[in-house]
Scaffold this motif. Structure first.
Motif, PDB file in Angstrom:
ATOM      1  N   MET A  28       0.848  -1.179   0.000  1.00 44.94           N
ATOM      2  CA  MET A  28       0.000   0.000   0.000  1.00 44.94           C
ATOM      3  C   MET A  28       0.884   1.229   0.000  1.00 44.94           C
ATOM      4  N   SER A  29       0.531   2.200  -0.785  1.00 46.42           N
ATOM      5  CA  SER A  29       1.309   3.427  -0.792  1.00 46.42           C
ATOM      6  C   SER A  29       0.823   4.342   0.317  1.00 46.42           C
ATOM      7  N   ILE A  30       1.729   5.074   0.893  1.00 44.47           N
ATOM      8  CA  ILE A  30       1.364   6.059   1.908  1.00 44.47           C
ATOM      9  C   ILE A  30       0.468   7.109   1.262  1.00 44.47           C
ATOM     10  N   ARG A  31       0.777   7.427   0.016  1.00 43.21           N
ATOM     11  CA  ARG A  31       0.019   8.423  -0.741  1.00 43.21           C
ATOM     12  C   ARG A  31      -1.478   8.111  -0.717  1.00 43.21           C
ATOM     13  N   HIS A  32      -1.817   6.885  -1.101  1.00 39.97           N
ATOM     14  CA  HIS A  32      -3.234   6.521  -1.163  1.00 39.97           C
ATOM     15  C   HIS A  32      -3.827   6.327   0.235  1.00 39.97           C
ATOM     16  N   GLY A  33      -3.014   5.906   1.171  1.00 41.02           N
ATOM     17  CA  GLY A  33      -3.485   5.808   2.539  1.00 41.02           C
ATOM     18  C   GLY A  33      -3.905   7.168   3.082  1.00 41.02           C
ATOM     19  N   LEU A  34      -3.083   8.180   2.825  1.00 41.94           N
ATOM     20  CA  LEU A  34      -3.419   9.526   3.297  1.00 41.94           C
ATOM     21  C   LEU A  34      -4.638  10.076   2.576  1.00 41.94           C
ATOM     22  N   LEU A  35      -4.737   9.813   1.266  1.00 41.86           N
ATOM     23  CA  LEU A  35      -5.927  10.261   0.534  1.00 41.86           C
ATOM     24  C   LEU A  35      -7.192   9.622   1.111  1.00 41.86           C
ATOM     25  N   ALA A  36      -7.119   8.337   1.421  1.00 43.86           N
ATOM     26  CA  ALA A  36      -8.286   7.647   1.985  1.00 43.86           C
ATOM     27  C   ALA A  36      -8.672   8.255   3.330  1.00 43.86           C
ATOM     28  N   LEU A  37      -7.683   8.601   4.136  1.00 44.10           N
ATOM     29  CA  LEU A  37      -7.979   9.209   5.433  1.00 44.10           C
ATOM     30  C   LEU A  37      -8.565  10.604   5.269  1.00 44.10           C
ATOM     31  N   LEU A  38      -8.048  11.367   4.305  1.00 45.57           N
ATOM     32  CA  LEU A  38      -8.577  12.715   4.079  1.00 45.57           C
ATOM     33  C   LEU A  38      -9.984  12.685   3.494  1.00 45.57           C
ATOM     34  N   GLU A  39     -10.359  11.566   2.895  1.00 47.02           N
ATOM     35  CA  GLU A  39     -11.740  11.426   2.406  1.00 47.02           C
ATOM     36  C   GLU A  39     -12.726  11.467   3.587  1.00 47.02           C
ATOM     37  N   ARG A  40     -12.252  11.094   4.777  1.00 47.68           N
ATOM     38  CA  ARG A  40     -13.096  11.153   5.983  1.00 47.68           C
ATOM     39  C   ARG A  40     -13.337  12.589   6.426  1.00 47.68           C
ATOM     40  N   GLY A  41     -12.367  13.477   6.122  1.00 46.65           N
ATOM     41  CA  GLY A  41     -12.479  14.875   6.530  1.00 46.65           C
ATOM     42  C   GLY A  41     -11.101  15.500   6.670  1.00 46.65           C
ATOM     43  N   GLN A  42     -11.082  16.798   6.940  1.00 46.14           N
ATOM     44  CA  GLN A  42      -9.831  17.535   7.069  1.00 46.14           C
ATOM     45  C   GLN A  42      -9.017  17.006   8.246  1.00 46.14           C
ATOM     46  N   MET A  43      -7.697  16.902   8.045  1.00 47.34           N
ATOM     47  CA  MET A  43      -6.797  16.489   9.124  1.00 47.34           C
ATOM     48  C   MET A  43      -5.440  17.133   8.902  1.00 47.34           C
ATOM     49  N   TYR A  44      -4.705  17.302   9.980  1.00 44.39           N
ATOM     50  CA  TYR A  44      -3.321  17.752   9.862  1.00 44.39           C
ATOM     51  C   TYR A  44      -2.409  16.536  10.027  1.00 44.39           C
ATOM     52  N   GLY A  45      -1.107  16.742   9.842  1.00 45.40           N
ATOM     53  CA  GLY A  45      -0.145  15.642   9.766  1.00 45.40           C
ATOM     54  C   GLY A  45      -0.188  14.647  10.904  1.00 45.40           C
ATOM     55  N   TYR A  46      -0.174  15.128  12.148  1.00 41.08           N
ATOM     56  CA  TYR A  46      -0.161  14.205  13.289  1.00 41.08           C
ATOM     57  C   TYR A  46      -1.465  13.416  13.383  1.00 41.08           C
ATOM     58  N   VAL A  72       4.870  11.494   6.469  1.00 40.72           N
ATOM     59  CA  VAL A  72       3.532  12.060   6.303  1.00 40.72           C
ATOM     60  C   VAL A  72       3.624  13.423   5.629  1.00 40.72           C
ATOM     61  N   TYR A  73       4.484  14.302   6.157  1.00 44.15           N
ATOM     62  CA  TYR A  73       4.558  15.656   5.602  1.00 44.15           C
ATOM     63  C   TYR A  73       5.198  15.683   4.213  1.00 44.15           C
ATOM     64  N   THR A  74       6.169  14.818   3.973  1.00 44.12           N
ATOM     65  CA  THR A  74       6.750  14.732   2.630  1.00 44.12           C
ATOM     66  C   THR A  74       5.687  14.297   1.629  1.00 44.12           C
ATOM     67  N   THR A  75       4.886  13.310   2.004  1.00 41.76           N
ATOM     68  CA  THR A  75       3.822  12.820   1.123  1.00 41.76           C
ATOM     69  C   THR A  75       2.756  13.893   0.924  1.00 41.76           C
ATOM     70  N   LEU A  76       2.389  14.595   1.995  1.00 39.44           N
ATOM     71  CA  LEU A  76       1.411  15.676   1.866  1.00 39.44           C
ATOM     72  C   LEU A  76       1.905  16.765   0.905  1.00 39.44           C
ATOM     73  N   ASN A  77       3.188  17.098   0.988  1.00 44.20           N
ATOM     74  CA  ASN A  77       3.751  18.107   0.079  1.00 44.20           C
ATOM     75  C   ASN A  77       3.650  17.649  -1.375  1.00 44.20           C
ATOM     76  N   ARG A  78       3.924  16.361  -1.625  1.00 46.42           N
ATOM     77  CA  ARG A  78       3.813  15.831  -2.990  1.00 46.42           C
ATOM     78  C   ARG A  78       2.356  15.812  -3.457  1.00 46.42           C
ATOM     79  N   LEU A  79       1.477  15.405  -2.563  1.00 48.02           N
ATOM     80  CA  LEU A  79       0.052  15.387  -2.917  1.00 48.02           C
ATOM     81  C   LEU A  79      -0.445  16.794  -3.235  1.00 48.02           C
ATOM     82  N   GLU A  80       0.014  17.774  -2.476  1.00 45.42           N
ATOM     83  CA  GLU A  80      -0.399  19.156  -2.732  1.00 45.42           C
ATOM     84  C   GLU A  80       0.196  19.631  -4.065  1.00 45.42           C
ATOM     85  N   ARG A  81       1.457  19.312  -4.306  1.00 45.35           N
ATOM     86  CA  ARG A  81       2.097  19.677  -5.570  1.00 45.35           C
ATOM     87  C   ARG A  81       1.339  19.100  -6.760  1.00 45.35           C
TER      88      ARG A  81
END
Length: 194
Positions: free
Chosen positions: A1-19, A40-49
């Motif tokens: 599983m990619s961290i990228r898609h894991g974070l996207l799935a979690l953000l589908e639940r609602g807004q969250m910050y890194g921790y 987490v923050y490196t992946t978030l930066n890439r997702l935002e980019r």
């Protein structure tokens, strides 16, 4: 599983910050794949980019929440709809280790197999213990991850049994002749036929 898609799935639940994302990821996977906050923050930066998430204004506490974008939802939906290929999974370090052990002088391959079997059996026992520690409905995601790990450990033990059986019949290639041919294995019965 990619961290990228894991974070996207979690953000589908609602807004969250890194921790919050790190804690939710570890809770969802039963802490079987711990994340470091830097990942987490490196992946978030890439997702935002890539336009898949957007950062929101910081809260009073200094945390910056993120939310998924429509492009992120489309990427997540595609990920859920696409099967995982064997080629997408990380290389199998154990099979590489055993293949190299067979061709490295002075390595007791049977000992390598036995050491791995003992470690895998201990892991299997611990996973089984964890699996029966809770049967609450909200623990289902964690139990499914544990089930996958149990099945993988059981499969590894079966494969190690197969390796041990194969080692009984294995004869190393002779020093000359077929040694340069990939996959060539010399057996005593082949020598008798010559």
């Amino acid at each position: 599983m990619s961290i990228r898609h894991g974070l996207l799935a979690l953000l589908e639940r609602g807004q969250m910050y890194g921790y919050q994302l790190r804690a939710a990821f570890e809770e969802s996977t039963g802490s079987t794949w711990p994340l470091n906050i830097g990942q987490v923050y490196t992946t978030l930066n890439r997702l935002e980019r890539d336009g898949l998430v957007r950062s929101l204004p910081e809260h009073e506490g200094g945390q910056r929440p993120y939310e998924i974008t429509d492009a992120g939802r489309a990427d997540l939906a595609l990920w859920f709809a696409t099967p995982i290929s064997r080629a997408d999974r990380p290389r199998d370090e154990l099979s590489i280790k055993l293949a190299l052990a067979l061709t490295t002088p002075g390595v007791d391959v049977r000992s390598v197999v036995q050491t791995q079997r003992s470690a895998t059996m201990r892991t299997l026992q611990e996973l089984t213990r964890l699996k029966f520690a809770s049967d609450r409905p909200e623990d289902l995601p964690w139990r499914l991850v544990l089930d996958a790990m149990v099945f993988q450990a059981e499969a590894e033990i079966r494969w190690l049994d197969h390796c041990e059986t194969s080692l009984v019949r294995y004869r190393p290639a002779p020093p000359t002749g077929t040694a340069g041919r990939p996959g060539a294995v010399w057996h005593a019965d082949e020598e008798a036929r010559r």
